[in-house]
Scaffold this motif. Structure first.
Motif, mmCIF file in Angstrom:
data_model
loop_
_atom_site.group_PDB
_atom_site.id
_atom_site.type_symbol
_atom_site.label_atom_id
_atom_site.label_comp_id
_atom_site.label_asym_id
_atom_site.label_seq_id
_atom_site.Cartn_x
_atom_site.Cartn_y
_atom_site.Cartn_z
ATOM 1 N N ASP A 180 38.684 -6.751 26.189
ATOM 2 C CA ASP A 180 38.782 -6.028 26.783
ATOM 3 C C ASP A 180 37.491 -5.505 26.557
ATOM 4 O OD1 ASP A 180 39.029 -2.917 26.488
ATOM 5 O OD2 ASP A 180 40.741 -2.542 25.980
ATOM 6 N N THR A 236 40.003 -7.892 30.929
ATOM 7 C CA THR A 236 39.676 -6.052 31.744
ATOM 8 C C THR A 236 38.368 -5.567 31.546
ATOM 9 O OG1 THR A 236 41.733 -6.152 31.991
ATOM 10 C CG2 THR A 236 41.126 -4.238 32.477
ATOM 11 N N HIS A 238 36.023 -1.961 32.072
ATOM 12 C CA HIS A 238 35.608 -0.479 31.730
ATOM 13 C C HIS A 238 34.835 0.165 31.791
ATOM 14 C CE1 HIS A 238 39.706 -1.774 29.675
ATOM 15 N NE2 HIS A 238 40.203 -1.302 30.093
#
Length: 350
Positions: A180, A236, A238
């Protein structure tokens, strides 16, 4: 600096972007470096002070087009151009020049993989075979002897520095890696884009490149080499509303009876003599604000409440250790200089 070391005359290609400006900032205080040429195609003919007023006092050359550079006055090249534009430019440089490329153009060893992820055939395949992946702490020997170093991306640097040693030592399972990742807006570059406007990114955050981000094959390439077999990861990224900084949370499954403490101890031992990697005390959470403006990486390991799992946290400044700082570090290694030269500045706080 040893008395026998001569000044390195440097060209920065793509000096009007964020990573180009960061290279100027770092090299302006480097005792062995002299910036001899700065290029920027759209800004050619302008003094640097008009593009970056904070660098205007350095008395550096005006920005020019790449074809206007006198290569006879250059010893070393930093290429900070956009992905896809670098291959033919580096291929056309005099062969005597050594290069650190900050784009993704030479990071993938397999040209077919590059074509799959970047949408066009690699235009300098012969040169790709000579490129060395420049994750300095883990590939120092190859970097030292390289003519062309592919500087890793910011996400891969922050992810791989703690993860590769754990795979190499067999402490975590290669089949179960979840990453993440969160980055400041400067990671998206300086070009004007609607999605990067202040009103689009402030007071919120969002994921992007979900399921298919271009850093994925780069990371999987290095993870597979460490594991000795193909590795596929979940990743992922962000975008978060800050200028610079990167925070990586990696979830791993422990191998055998290993514990989170074993992982932390292994990383602490691996990086014990590395000046830029700090493995934090047990229970300490890294903060992006504690590495801002520096070439440091802070790493911590926590036990997950799920049995047999651990959480690895890592932070860096995406423009320094994630790009220009690591590039300067690689240049130092390539020239046999003290590796910390030009990179000694402490983090900015607050």
């Amino acid at each position: 600096m040893p008395n026998s070391v001569e000044t390195i005359r440097i060209a920065i290609l793509g000096a009007s972007g964020y990573t180009g400006a960061e290279l100027v900032r770092l090299l302006s205080r480097h005792p062995a470096a002299r910036i001899a040429a700065l290029t920027a195609e759209r800004q050619a003919g302008r003094p640097l002070t008009e593009v970056f007023p904070h660098l205007g006092h350095l008395g550096l050359p005006d920005l020019v087009k790449i074809d206007q550079v006198d290569w006879s006055g250059i010893d070393f090249v930093f290429c900070a151009l956009p992905h896809g534009t670098t291959q033919e430019i580096i291929a056309a440089l005099p062969h005597a020049l050594r290069v650190v490329d900050l784009s993704a153009d030479f990071r993938l060893a397999d040209p077919a993989l590059y074509a799959e992820w970047y949408g066009h055939e690699h235009r300098a395949v012969e040169l790709q075979t000579q490129a060395v992946y420049g994750l300095t702490e883990l590939n120092r020997r190859a970097v030292r002897d390289a003519r062309l170093v592919a500087n890793p991306g910011c996400y891969p640097t922050a992810t791989l520095l703690p993860l590769l040693p754990l795979l190499l030592d067999g402490l975590v399972e290669a089949e179960d890696i979840i990453v993440d990742a969160k980055s400041g807006v400067s990671g998206a570059g300086r070009d004007a884009k609607q999605q990067n406007l202040f009103t689009e990114v402030s007071e919120g955050m969002h994921a992007y490149g979900v399921g298919r981000h271009r850093h994925m094959p780069e990371m999987e390439q290095e993870l597979s080499l460490a594991a000795g077999r193909p590795v596929t990861m979940a990743f992922t990224p962000h975008l978060i509303p800050m200028n610079r900084g990167e925070f990586i949370t990696t979830y791993v499954r422990l191998a055998g009876a290993r514990t989170a403490d074993d992982l932390r101890a292994a990383l602490a031992e691996r990086y014990r003599n590395e000046p830029f990697i700090r493995v934090l005390p047990a229970g300490t959470v890294p903060h992006t604000r504690h590495v801002r403006g520096s070439n440091e990486v802070h790493v911590s390991v926590f036990r997950d409440r799920l049995p047999g799992r651990a959480i690895v946290l890592s932070v860096l400044d995406n423009l320094v250790k994630g790009a220009s700082g690591q590039a300067v570090q690689n240049m130092n290694v390539m020239h046999g200089l003290i590796e910390t030269m030009g990179l000694e500045q402490a983090p900015l706080f607050p």
